[in-house]
Design an enzyme around this catalytic site. Structure first.
Site, PDB file in Angstrom:
ATOM      1  N   TRP A   1       0.817  -1.215   0.000  1.00  0.00           N
ATOM      2  CA  TRP A   1       0.000   0.000   0.000  1.00  0.00           C
ATOM      3  C   TRP A   1       0.852   1.267   0.000  1.00  0.00           C
ATOM      4  O   TRP A   1       0.312   2.355  -0.189  1.00  0.00           O
ATOM      5  CB  TRP A   1      -0.903   0.008   1.249  1.00  0.00           C
ATOM      6  CG  TRP A   1      -0.140  -0.352   2.491  1.00  0.00           C
ATOM      7  CD1 TRP A   1      -0.050  -1.606   3.058  1.00  0.00           C
ATOM      8  CD2 TRP A   1       0.700   0.497   3.272  1.00  0.00           C
ATOM      9  NE1 TRP A   1       0.802  -1.570   4.142  1.00  0.00           N
ATOM     10  CE2 TRP A   1       1.270  -0.289   4.304  1.00  0.00           C
ATOM     11  CE3 TRP A   1       1.032   1.852   3.211  1.00  0.00           C
ATOM     12  CZ2 TRP A   1       2.151   0.235   5.248  1.00  0.00           C
ATOM     13  CZ3 TRP A   1       1.907   2.366   4.157  1.00  0.00           C
ATOM     14  CH2 TRP A   1       2.450   1.559   5.159  1.00  0.00           C
TER      15      TRP A   1
ATOM     16  N   PRO B   1      -3.575  -6.314  -5.564  1.00  0.00           N
ATOM     17  CA  PRO B   1      -3.122  -5.123  -4.842  1.00  0.00           C
ATOM     18  C   PRO B   1      -3.423  -5.230  -3.359  1.00  0.00           C
ATOM     19  O   PRO B   1      -4.237  -6.050  -2.930  1.00  0.00           O
ATOM     20  CB  PRO B   1      -3.946  -4.005  -5.474  1.00  0.00           C
ATOM     21  CG  PRO B   1      -5.225  -4.669  -5.894  1.00  0.00           C
ATOM     22  CD  PRO B   1      -4.855  -6.098  -6.262  1.00  0.00           C
TER      23      PRO B   1
ATOM     24  N   GLY C   1       6.801  -6.222  -0.346  1.00  0.00           N
ATOM     25  CA  GLY C   1       6.157  -6.164   0.959  1.00  0.00           C
ATOM     26  C   GLY C   1       7.148  -6.542   2.039  1.00  0.00           C
ATOM     27  O   GLY C   1       8.359  -6.437   1.851  1.00  0.00           O
ATOM     28  N   SER C   2       6.623  -7.023   3.138  1.00  0.00           N
ATOM     29  CA  SER C   2       7.486  -7.292   4.290  1.00  0.00           C
ATOM     30  C   SER C   2       8.284  -8.582   4.099  1.00  0.00           C
ATOM     31  O   SER C   2       7.869  -9.489   3.367  1.00  0.00           O
ATOM     32  CB  SER C   2       6.629  -7.406   5.550  1.00  0.00           C
ATOM     33  OG  SER C   2       5.726  -8.484   5.392  1.00  0.00           O
TER      34      SER C   2
ATOM     35  N   LEU D   1      11.720  -6.729  -0.501  1.00  0.00           N
ATOM     36  CA  LEU D   1      11.247  -6.883   0.882  1.00  0.00           C
ATOM     37  C   LEU D   1      11.662  -5.687   1.747  1.00  0.00           C
ATOM     38  O   LEU D   1      11.944  -4.612   1.245  1.00  0.00           O
ATOM     39  CB  LEU D   1      11.758  -8.214   1.440  1.00  0.00           C
ATOM     40  CG  LEU D   1      11.413  -9.423   0.553  1.00  0.00           C
ATOM     41  CD1 LEU D   1      12.007 -10.700   1.100  1.00  0.00           C
ATOM     42  CD2 LEU D   1       9.904  -9.568   0.381  1.00  0.00           C
TER      43      LEU D   1
ATOM     44  N   CYS E   1      10.334   1.783   1.984  1.00  0.00           N
ATOM     45  CA  CYS E   1      11.361   0.759   2.198  1.00  0.00           C
ATOM     46  C   CYS E   1      12.763   1.365   2.132  1.00  0.00           C
ATOM     47  O   CYS E   1      13.714   0.762   2.626  1.00  0.00           O
ATOM     48  CB  CYS E   1      11.213  -0.355   1.181  1.00  0.00           C
ATOM     49  SG  CYS E   1      11.209   0.246  -0.501  1.00  0.00           S
TER      50      CYS E   1
ATOM     51  N   GLU F   1      12.359  -2.533  11.269  1.00  0.00           N
ATOM     52  CA  GLU F   1      11.905  -1.435  10.401  1.00  0.00           C
ATOM     53  C   GLU F   1      10.925  -0.567  11.173  1.00  0.00           C
ATOM     54  O   GLU F   1      10.029  -1.097  11.832  1.00  0.00           O
ATOM     55  CB  GLU F   1      11.143  -2.027   9.220  1.00  0.00           C
ATOM     56  CG  GLU F   1      11.853  -2.014   7.911  1.00  0.00           C
ATOM     57  CD  GLU F   1      10.889  -2.381   6.778  1.00  0.00           C
ATOM     58  OE1 GLU F   1      10.808  -1.621   5.829  1.00  0.00           O
ATOM     59  OE2 GLU F   1      10.240  -3.441   6.857  1.00  0.00           O
TER      60      GLU F   1
ATOM     61  N   GLU G   1      14.410  -4.964 -10.045  1.00  0.00           N
ATOM     62  CA  GLU G   1      13.345  -4.350 -10.837  1.00  0.00           C
ATOM     63  C   GLU G   1      13.872  -3.104 -11.519  1.00  0.00           C
ATOM     64  O   GLU G   1      14.774  -2.441 -11.000  1.00  0.00           O
ATOM     65  CB  GLU G   1      12.156  -3.995  -9.939  1.00  0.00           C
ATOM     66  CG  GLU G   1      11.502  -5.235  -9.363  1.00  0.00           C
ATOM     67  CD  GLU G   1      10.169  -4.953  -8.692  1.00  0.00           C
ATOM     68  OE1 GLU G   1      10.017  -3.901  -8.061  1.00  0.00           O
ATOM     69  OE2 GLU G   1       9.280  -5.805  -8.804  1.00  0.00           O
TER      70      GLU G   1
END
Ligand code: NAD
Length: 500
Positions: free
Chosen positions: A164, A189, A241-242, A264, A297, A394, A471
């Site tokens: 998100w 999503p 994500g995590s 991640l 992140c 985090e 990416e």
């Protein structure tokens, strides 16, 4: 009426606000008819609802993607590039509406949302170009009379599970690469921010992407991801994500031996040596820490400052942090929006309490913001140490921890003392030192004397438990391609055989 929230009257084009999933070229409800509400994190108001889909609908999407694969991969690279280019142009043409949708469901300021839409489109443009450059290799033969050739082929149906915090860019960075390579993409999503994904699907439809090539399935995380993981037809899964969820998905992908790419968690060290221009480093650290309300992140989670300037840096940084404007993303000049949910606030409170109980000094903030809801004060903690939770975990929020260091070796050791390895920042006027330190940091990305480092041409990704794969860049296509080797025998006639 296509929408049920007055805020969406603000859209220039209300048909970008979709409350159905997009499967096989059609807008669909869940078979059960059930929906999940989506709330605006700034005030808790209901924005709308999306279908609560599960395994059955996901399997339908996989079947549609499989059917679309043969046609899509069979197009020329130029044809795929043109389709992506149309999608890119539509995203940019609708940037104001897309940014508004994002701000309403994610909470970030409109300025940040606009920036993300442009960032998201830039990956579509980039991969539209890269589609044409998926070159193979001609290999000098070690065997007489053979020709050895390797080609790159699309791997098959691909799926993306996205977070998100960047509701559009994390989708286009994956989907554009997959589609450029020739792979249909199914996106699941995050339930907090589905409308940005569905608006992208609406624009994909307008760009005449063939049905089944870009699909968005909304609903239950576990049911949908299990269906994707169990399917032998889904050949690549990309997740942002995590680290916790990444581990679950990696295990799930093992059963059908999928190609997995993982973006991640991060826990970025921000290292400031005492020869820097202090105001510049401090201002940059503010950006690196507080953009996206710290829910990034790449956020500077551990700010290491050398002895000589520690106190002056702490004072300057604190003054800047305290001046940040907290508010709803639609309010003018907002720097910090709301957190995404109540769990995020509880985590911040826990990290702050833990740090204070272990000797940290609170320089500003430290608690929920007076305006209530999901807002938290910009917070600075000085004298943080490795014994504190904030050193290991985090933060994902507007809490900055300042660590003091004495020498180069010590700060390298501390910066590397983490399971994460996504991004790191090094500030020093001595570029030789910065480079030396950067080479020893176990991170996938290192920025010297500046914080802006991402974009389509660069390989984005982490090492250690921050991820697998890259990416963006020319390497981004490889996550969706496989090499195929051809050995052609018996070409040379005996008479023509070279002997000497
Ligand atoms: P998350 O892992 O909780 O959720 C990510 C996605 O996975 C969401 O769509 C969620 O619904 C889904 N999900 C949750 N549990 C699942 C399960 N058991 N099976 C399948 N899917 C599941 O992460 P988040 O809170 O949405 O995002 C924040 C995290 O993402 C942070 O750790 C951040 O560092 C990371 N992140 C990484 C990058 C990167 O490029 N490395 C970029 C952005 C965010």
């Amino acid at each position: 009426m296509p929408y049920d929230n007055d805020l969406f009257r603000m859209l220039k084009d209300a048909s970008l606000f979709r409350q159905q999933a997009y499967l096989n070229g059609a807008w669909c409800d869940a078979d059960s008819g059930e929906t999940d509400a989506v709330e605006n994190p700034a005030d808790g108001s209901r924005i709308g609802a999306v279908p609560n889909m599960g395994a059955v609908e996901t399997r339908r999407a996989i079947a549609a993607a499989s059917a679309a694969f043969a046609h899509w991969r069979g197009l020329t690279a130029t044809e795929r590039a043109r389709a992506l280019r149309r999608w890119n142009d539509l995203i940019l043409a609708n940037r104001d509406d897309l940014a508004l949708i994002m701000t309403l469901e994610q909470g970030k300021s409109l300025a940040e949302s606009r920036g993300e839409i442009e960032y998201a489109a830039s990956f579509v443009e980039w991969f539209a170009e890269e589609a044409k450059r998926a070159y193979g290799e001609v290999i000098p033969s070690h065997l007489a009379g053979r020709r050895l050739i390797a080609t790159r082929e699309p791997i098959g149906v691909a799926a993306a599970i996205t977070p998100w915090n960047f509701p559009s860019a994390m989708i286009t960075r994956k989907a554009a690469a997959a589609m450029a390579a020739g792979c249909p993409m199914i996106v699941r999503p995050s339930p907090e921010t589905p409308f940005s994904a569905l608006a992208l699907a609406e624009l994909a439809a307008r760009a005449s992407l063939p049905k089944g090539v870009f699909q968005v399935v909304t609903g239950d995380a576990v049911a949908i991801s299990n269906a994707l993981m169990e399917s032998a037809e889904v050949r690549a899964v990309s997740f942002t994500g995590s680290t916790e969820v990444g581990r679950i998905l990696l295990a799930g992908g093992a059963a059908t031996v999928k190609k997995m790419s993982m973006e991640l968690g991060g826990h970025a060290p921000f290292i400031v040596f005492d020869d820097v221009d202090l105001p510049t480093a401090s201002l940059d650290a503010i950006g690196a820490k507080f953009v996206t309300t710290g829910q990034d992140c790449l956020a500077a989670n551990r700010i290491f400052v050398q002895d000589g300037i520690y106190d002056a840096f702490a004072a300057d940084f604190t003054a800047r942090a305290a001046a940040l404007k907290v508010g709803a993303g639609l309010e003018p000049d907002v720097d910090l929006g709301p957190l995404i949910d109540a769990r995020a606030i509880v985590k911040l409170e826990r990290q702050v309490a833990d740090a204070l109980s272990k000797g940290a000094r609170l320089l500003t903030g430290g608690k929920r913001h007076a305006r209530g809801g999901l807002f938290f004060e910009p917070t600075v903690l000085a004298d943080a140490t490795p014994e504190m939770e904030i050193f290991r975990e985090e933060t994902f929020g507007p809490v900055a921890a300042l660590f003091r260091f004495h020498d180069e070796d010590a700060v390298i050791r501390q910066a590397n003392d983490s399971i994460y390895g996504l991004a790191a920042y090094v500030y020093s006027a001595d570029l030789a030192r910065a480079w030396r330190v950067g080479e020893q940091l176990d991170y996938g990305m290192v920025a010297f004397n500046g914080v802006k480092m991402t974009g389509p041409p660069v390989p984005f990704g982490g090492v250690k438990q921050s991820g697998l794969g890259r990416e963006g860049s020319r390497h981004g296509l490889d996550e969706y391609m496989q090499l195929k080797y051809f050995c052609v025998n018996g070409i040379d006639r005996p008479a023509l055989k070279r002997t000497g």
